[in-house]
Design an enzyme around this catalytic site. Structure first.
Site, mmCIF file in Angstrom:
data_model
loop_
_atom_site.group_PDB
_atom_site.id
_atom_site.type_symbol
_atom_site.label_atom_id
_atom_site.label_comp_id
_atom_site.label_asym_id
_atom_site.label_seq_id
_atom_site.Cartn_x
_atom_site.Cartn_y
_atom_site.Cartn_z
ATOM 1 C CE1 TYR A 131 12.414 23.254 42.588
ATOM 2 C CE2 TYR A 131 12.723 24.312 40.458
ATOM 3 C CZ TYR A 131 12.568 24.390 41.823
ATOM 4 O OH TYR A 131 12.572 25.640 42.435
ATOM 5 C CE LYS A 189 18.186 19.707 46.843
ATOM 6 N NZ LYS A 189 16.808 19.460 47.273
ATOM 7 C CB THR A 226 9.701 19.337 47.152
ATOM 8 O OG1 THR A 226 11.053 19.324 47.592
ATOM 9 C CG2 THR A 226 8.790 19.602 48.338
ATOM 10 N NE ARG A 268 15.679 23.350 51.386
ATOM 11 C CZ ARG A 268 15.232 22.716 50.306
ATOM 12 N NH1 ARG A 268 15.885 22.819 49.169
ATOM 13 N NH2 ARG A 268 14.161 21.960 50.375
ATOM 14 C CD GLN A 311 19.223 23.680 47.432
ATOM 15 O OE1 GLN A 311 18.779 23.320 48.523
ATOM 16 N NE2 GLN A 311 18.485 23.638 46.341
ATOM 17 C CG HIS A 369 9.098 22.546 45.727
ATOM 18 N ND1 HIS A 369 9.392 22.841 47.044
ATOM 19 C CD2 HIS A 369 10.289 22.250 45.130
ATOM 20 C CE1 HIS A 369 10.699 22.725 47.238
ATOM 21 N NE2 HIS A 369 11.258 22.369 46.091
ATOM 22 C CG ASP A 387 16.986 14.998 47.715
ATOM 23 O OD1 ASP A 387 17.963 14.263 47.923
ATOM 24 O OD2 ASP A 387 17.022 15.986 46.958
ATOM 25 C CD GLU A 431 13.980 19.237 48.143
ATOM 26 O OE1 GLU A 431 14.179 18.343 47.296
ATOM 27 O OE2 GLU A 431 14.216 20.445 47.941
ATOM 28 C CG ASP A 488 15.525 14.895 43.445
ATOM 29 O OD1 ASP A 488 14.443 14.306 43.315
ATOM 30 O OD2 ASP A 488 15.755 15.689 44.370
ATOM 31 C CB THR A 502 18.730 10.584 48.840
ATOM 32 O OG1 THR A 502 19.335 11.775 48.344
ATOM 33 C CG2 THR A 502 17.294 10.495 48.338
ATOM 34 C CD GLU A 504 7.493 24.292 49.042
ATOM 35 O OE1 GLU A 504 6.506 24.676 48.392
ATOM 36 O OE2 GLU A 504 7.858 23.099 49.075
ATOM 37 C CD GLU A 510 12.521 14.732 46.173
ATOM 38 O OE1 GLU A 510 12.773 13.957 45.207
ATOM 39 O OE2 GLU A 510 13.266 15.683 46.482
#
Length: 386
Positions: A106, A229, A320, A213, A216, A111, A209, A175, A104, A233, A334, A177
């Protein structure tokens, strides 16, 4: 024999022809292709499609993908054997490919900048390496699940004062994606060039995904995402061939500083995909994929530049997808600015996911004939922690 009628405005016309793995009553899972509101059993085209996975076909390579796409187009443009045609609502869709590895990335500057401002408000939003390489982490292939799979709320350690606590995640997030499925493998020790992306990647799926939080935030320093995570998924059941996306290709946003030579693209692989996120049926965001800073060709090149091999069925996701505006953010952390700015969902203020919530992500792109093509949807519902 059946002649398939494609209604005007269908997202699944002849420009698209996404693959799936399906079963009909009394049949075993096999590969099919979607045309309008039907699924066509591709065993009438080739025996390789009798497998319950796209992997055997994907492993045959790019030239074969091109040849078979032409044969499928010829088939669905004429008369198809009755027994091969199934209403899409009458079939069961399965995981379309066997995931070999999952990485994955970023790749959205919007984001990454938003999360940087949330997590490090007194520092620069982007880390010093971010504009020099596509940042990513190795995920867990065994927890990649097909759309419609219920997601059990994860439990784990959360930051406490003075010691951590253990319990269910209270900040469960999504997320939105885009995922890329490798078809052509590469040998160990041989990087895949950005110029070879089109012959290496078979197709594209939508990805959610799921992210805890609070788990994480406590665990990610110093080695990055792990249990926050790896619990689930979700991927969409339709694999849109990369061959169907030529009309969707666009330049990436300007990359400054210029990437190192192995990341420089002669023909950029930005993609003009329009995503939509529904939270309990209500549209809350429309992220634009064309805003992604790093292209999937650059992701694959970076993923293999150290000589790591790519395998048929490898899935790498974009991270994301977020745009510059609030209603273009692809994660709820976000969208609600860390839970401080709730959004209204069906008349109620909401921040993170509650048990029973359902999230659906869909997308469309320009097709070769000027109409739009669809990716279907990836959907999941949250169940209570166990």
């Amino acid at each position: 024999m059946t002649r398939i009628t494609i209604p005007e405005g269908s997202l699944f016309g002849r420009d698209n022809l996404p693959y799936c793995v399906f079963s009909a009553p009394g049949t075993s899972p096999r590969v099919g292709v979607r045309v309008a509101d039907t699924v066509v059993d591709l065993t009438v085209v080739d025996d390789v499609f009798a497998a319950p996975s796209l992997n055997p076909f994907m492993a045959q390579g790019h030239a074969r993908w091109v040849e078979v796409r032409e044969r499928i187009l010829d088939l669905v443009s004429g008369e198809v054997p009755d027994a091969a045609v199934h209403p899409v609502d009458a079939v069961t869709l399965h995981m379309p490919f066997e995931v070999a590895d999952f990485v994955d990335f970023y790749a959205s500057e919007h984001h990454a900048s938003n999360l940087g401002r949330l997590f490090r408000p007194d520092s620069e939003p982007l880390m010093p390496n971010w504009k020099h390489l596509p940042v990513g982490y190795h995920g867990r292939a065994g927890t990649v699940v097909p759309s419609g799979t219920d997601i059990v709320r994860p439990s784990g350690q959360r930051k406490g004062d003075p010691v951590p606590t253990f319990g269910e995640s209270r900040r469960l997030d999504i997320e939105a994606e885009v995922g890329f499925v490798v078809g052509t493998p590469s040998p160990l020790g041989t990087p895949v060039s950005v110029d070879d992306f089109g012959e290496s990647v078979f197709g594209v799926v939508l990805v959610n995904d799921w992210s805890a939080r609070d788990i994480q935030a406590w665990e990610y320093v110093p080695l990055g995402p792990f249990l926050g995570k790896s619990f689930a998924t979700s991927v969409s059941p339709w694999v849109v061939p990369l061959l169907a996306l030529e009309a969707a290709r666009v330049a990436t946003p300007p990359q400054d500083p210029e990437p190192l030579p192995y990341l420089r693209e002669k023909n950029p692989w930005g993609l003009d995909l329009s995503l939509e996120i529904r939270w309990n049926g209500q549209v809350v965001s429309r992220p634009p994929y064309r805003e992604m800073y790093w292209s999937p060709a650059q992701m694959l090149a970076h993923m293999t530049v150290n000589g790591a091999s790519a395998r048929t069925g490898d899935l790498f996701a974009s991270g994301t997808v977020s745009g510059p505006d609030r209603d273009q953010r692809g994660a709820f952390i976000e969208l609600t600015w860390g839970g401080k700015e709730p959004v209204t969902v069906n008349g109620e203020p909401r921040t993170f996911l509650e048990d029973g919530d359902e999230v659906t992500i869909s997308a469309t792109a320009p097709g070769a004939s000027g109409a739009r093509i669809g990716f279907g949807e990836v959907r999941g519902r949250v169940l209570p922690a166990r």
